[in-house]
Design a protein around this motif. Sequence first.
Motif, mmCIF file in Angstrom:
data_model
loop_
_atom_site.group_PDB
_atom_site.id
_atom_site.type_symbol
_atom_site.label_atom_id
_atom_site.label_comp_id
_atom_site.label_asym_id
_atom_site.label_seq_id
_atom_site.Cartn_x
_atom_site.Cartn_y
_atom_site.Cartn_z
ATOM 1 N N PHE A 33 -12.175 0.685 11.186
ATOM 2 C CA PHE A 33 -13.259 -0.255 10.884
ATOM 3 C C PHE A 33 -13.560 -0.333 9.397
ATOM 4 N N ALA A 34 -13.567 0.805 8.718
ATOM 5 C CA ALA A 34 -13.937 0.839 7.302
ATOM 6 C C ALA A 34 -12.744 0.643 6.367
ATOM 7 N N GLY A 35 -11.543 0.446 6.915
ATOM 8 C CA GLY A 35 -10.368 0.258 6.066
ATOM 9 C C GLY A 35 -9.980 1.499 5.284
ATOM 10 N N VAL A 36 -10.289 2.669 5.836
ATOM 11 C CA VAL A 36 -10.040 3.918 5.105
ATOM 12 C C VAL A 36 -8.544 4.136 4.887
ATOM 13 N N ALA A 37 -7.734 3.917 5.932
ATOM 14 C CA ALA A 37 -6.293 4.168 5.799
ATOM 15 C C ALA A 37 -5.660 3.207 4.797
ATOM 16 N N LEU A 38 -6.010 1.920 4.889
ATOM 17 C CA LEU A 38 -5.446 0.948 3.943
ATOM 18 C C LEU A 38 -5.894 1.268 2.527
ATOM 19 N N GLY A 39 -7.150 1.674 2.372
ATOM 20 C CA GLY A 39 -7.631 2.066 1.050
ATOM 21 C C GLY A 39 -6.904 3.280 0.505
ATOM 22 N N ALA A 40 -6.583 4.235 1.380
ATOM 23 C CA ALA A 40 -5.859 5.424 0.934
ATOM 24 C C ALA A 40 -4.460 5.068 0.448
ATOM 25 N N LEU A 41 -3.793 4.158 1.161
ATOM 26 C CA LEU A 41 -2.471 3.731 0.706
ATOM 27 C C LEU A 41 -2.578 2.987 -0.624
ATOM 28 N N ALA A 42 -3.567 2.112 -0.756
ATOM 29 C CA ALA A 42 -3.753 1.383 -2.015
ATOM 30 C C ALA A 42 -4.033 2.346 -3.168
ATOM 31 N N GLN A 43 -4.790 3.399 -2.905
ATOM 32 C CA GLN A 43 -5.062 4.386 -3.956
ATOM 33 C C GLN A 43 -3.806 5.143 -4.363
#
Length: 279
Positions: free
Chosen positions: A37-47
């Motif tokens: 829901f919070a896009g945590v996994a996608l954000g981790a990959l982007a980081q």
Amino acid sequence: MLRDILSGKDAEVEAVVAGLLAVRPDAVLFTRFDHDFAGVALGALAQRLAAAGLDYPFRFAPPQNRGLPSGLDLDGNGRLGDPDDAQGYGRFSGDGAMALLSRHPVRLLADHSGRLWADLPGARLGALPGAAQGVARLSSSAHWELALDPGGGRSVQLWAWAATPPAFGARNPDRNHDETAFWLHRLRQGVPSDPFVLIGLPNLGPGQGDGAALSALAAHPALHRPPHGPSSLLAGQPAALSLLQPSHGLAVAGHGLHPAPPEPAAHRMVWLDLTLAPP
């Protein structure tokens, strides 16, 4: 998946990171990326990518149909709540959904993911229980019309989807066909003024399912024929696992796979280099 992204030790994740750093696409669509829901996994990959010098400040990954409960016994086994009873196959909500990373601002123009399968003109519903026709959605993941704004007053649309494979289950061959045929229906409603690219997963291998929708898209007057190679009609037969097919408002400067054959790889990135004509 989040654990594997953060660990830096998972072979599949590291291959994805290395491939993106090598190709450096302006936008990349993932068609099997678990949604949270919070896009945590996608954000981790982007980081991870930003730390290596490849910044994707714009991300798009709303809730989708993968694992979304339908409330019906769609697979007909007498039980509710199985992965194949969901609107799109999934062991949990968001299992193997779609996600987009982009260097350029992303706008949602239309989300067709809630459209009922039965509402598609000419839908192939032979294996869909009659009781499900008022509930079952067409998209196993999603159907999106997005706009990328690279600047200069121009936009490029991305028409994205990820179809179910045709090889499993009684209704999947028809659904696979109709998920791709949706774009033919959309084009009959009107070709956008902005250039656009079909980008996604037809998920049709040689000898699997019905390639009629892919053949019609390949010959559509608004679109370039798919380039020979990674996004082509394979072996003279309408088949494509992944597809990048641009409209005539774009010029194809290059295309390929990464890693390029014959280098072995469990998964390959399909890439297309496009030139946007001046306004």
